[in-house]
Scaffold this active site. Structure first.
Site, PDB file in Angstrom:
ATOM      1  N   HIS A   1      27.304  55.644  18.603  1.00  9.75           N
ATOM      2  CA  HIS A   1      26.539  55.178  19.766  1.00  9.75           C
ATOM      3  C   HIS A   1      25.665  56.308  20.309  1.00  9.75           C
ATOM      4  CE1 HIS A   1      30.125  52.381  20.145  1.00  9.75           C
ATOM      5  NE2 HIS A   1      29.126  51.532  20.198  1.00  9.75           N
TER       6      HIS A   1
ATOM      7  N   SER B   1      34.169  51.410  16.668  1.00 12.47           N
ATOM      8  CA  SER B   1      35.207  51.363  17.704  1.00 12.47           C
ATOM      9  C   SER B   1      36.516  50.865  17.111  1.00 12.47           C
ATOM     10  CB  SER B   1      34.784  50.431  18.831  1.00 12.47           C
ATOM     11  OG  SER B   1      33.592  50.890  19.380  1.00 12.47           O
TER      12      SER B   1
END
Ligand code: PAF
Length: 283
Positions: free
Chosen positions: A37, A188
């Site tokens: 990210h 994630s």
């Protein structure tokens, strides 16, 4: 870093930046931020004067309630990471802000032909949820550019197609996948892997690389390469959903004449679903 929970407050601030002639770049996320990210944010910072990130765990894109409930919330760490990365604003809406009447009753965006294949075939409604929330976020933020990771290749294609066909005035930028030292694509979901699974996980990218070099050397046909890769992954403890060589333009099945290819894969290790892809161009 400014942060907003409400649509009007977000719009007011972004309007002021736009009026000052500043180019706004948007990075939508579901939080639990990792280096992948931050690479998107880094990229975004180079593309305009103002970067806004959203963190919204979108219930509409989860086909499994437990998966949604278990999605990690690391807001405090996320906030510090975004601040340190130089993000200007964080949009952090509650579910009721995005779906005041519930997400089932909401108008939906379907991208035909792309929403229901590959991941869409295994995760019913997932890409309807993604396209719908991304459209809403685009309308709230009204950025000139939005940045997405190439790890979610099919998602990126769904969003590009939606933007193109529905004439959204926004440019979509894809950023190459960020990987751990052993090749595992950052996600994630990697946090769900136990120690043994984590050791096995890089095999997914290894299988993609092997398939790519088999196709490049020209000795094998596409179905043969796909089957061998699936066997390799099964032997390594994966439960394979798909391992498929596709056209990188349409995601349709690749044939001998297809030049721009992507090999896409989704497979489970225990209770964790991993996806990855690799590009291959014969042009
Ligand atoms: O890739 C994600 O994190 C999500 O699918 C997105 C694009 C933020 C939409 O909820």
């Amino acid at each position: 870093m400014l942060h907003f929970n409400k649509i009007n407050d977000t719009r007011q601030q972004l309007h002021a930046w736009r009026m000052a002639g500043e180019r706004i770049v948007f990075v939508p996320t579901m939080g639990n931020l990792h280096q992948g990210h931050l690479r998107l944010v880094e990229h975004a910072c180079q593309l305009g004067q103002r970067v806004i990130v959203s963190i919204f765990v979108n219930p509409k894109q989860f086909n499994d309630k437990d998966d949604f409930a278990a999605y990690p919330n690391t807001l405090e760490e996320d906030f510090s990471k975004l601040q340190a990365a130089g993000v200007d604003a964080l949009f952090l809406p509650a579910v009721e802000v995005i779906y005041p009447d519930g997400h089932q009753k909401n108008s939906e965006i379907i991208v035909p032909g792309l929403s229901d294949i590959l991941c869409g075939a295994y995760r019913t409604g997932h890409f309807i949820g993604v396209a719908t929330v991304v459209a809403k976020l685009f309308n709230i933020v009204q950025a000139e550019v939005a940045v997405f990771g190439e790890k979610d290749f099919q998602q990126l294609m769904v969003i590009r197609r939606m933007v193109n066909e529905l004439c959204f005035p926004i440019e979509i930028i894809g950023v190459p996948t960020e990987r751990e030292c052993d090749g595992l694509a950052m996600s994630s979901r990697n946090g769900y892997l136990n120690t043994q699974e984590r050791q096995r996980a890089p095999l997914l990218y290894k299988a993609l690389k092997q398939a790519k070099s088999q196709l490049q050397s020209g000795g094998e046909d596409i179905p043969g390469v796909e089957v061998q890769a699936q066997q390799r992954l099964q032997e390594g403890g994966f439960r394979v959903e798909y391992f498929s060589v596709r056209s990188a333009k349409e995601l349709s099945l690749a044939g001998p004449g297809t030049q721009d290819l992507v090999i896409v894969a989704a497979a489970w290790l225990g209770k964790t679903r991993l996806i990855d892809n690799i590009r291959l161009n014969f042009g």
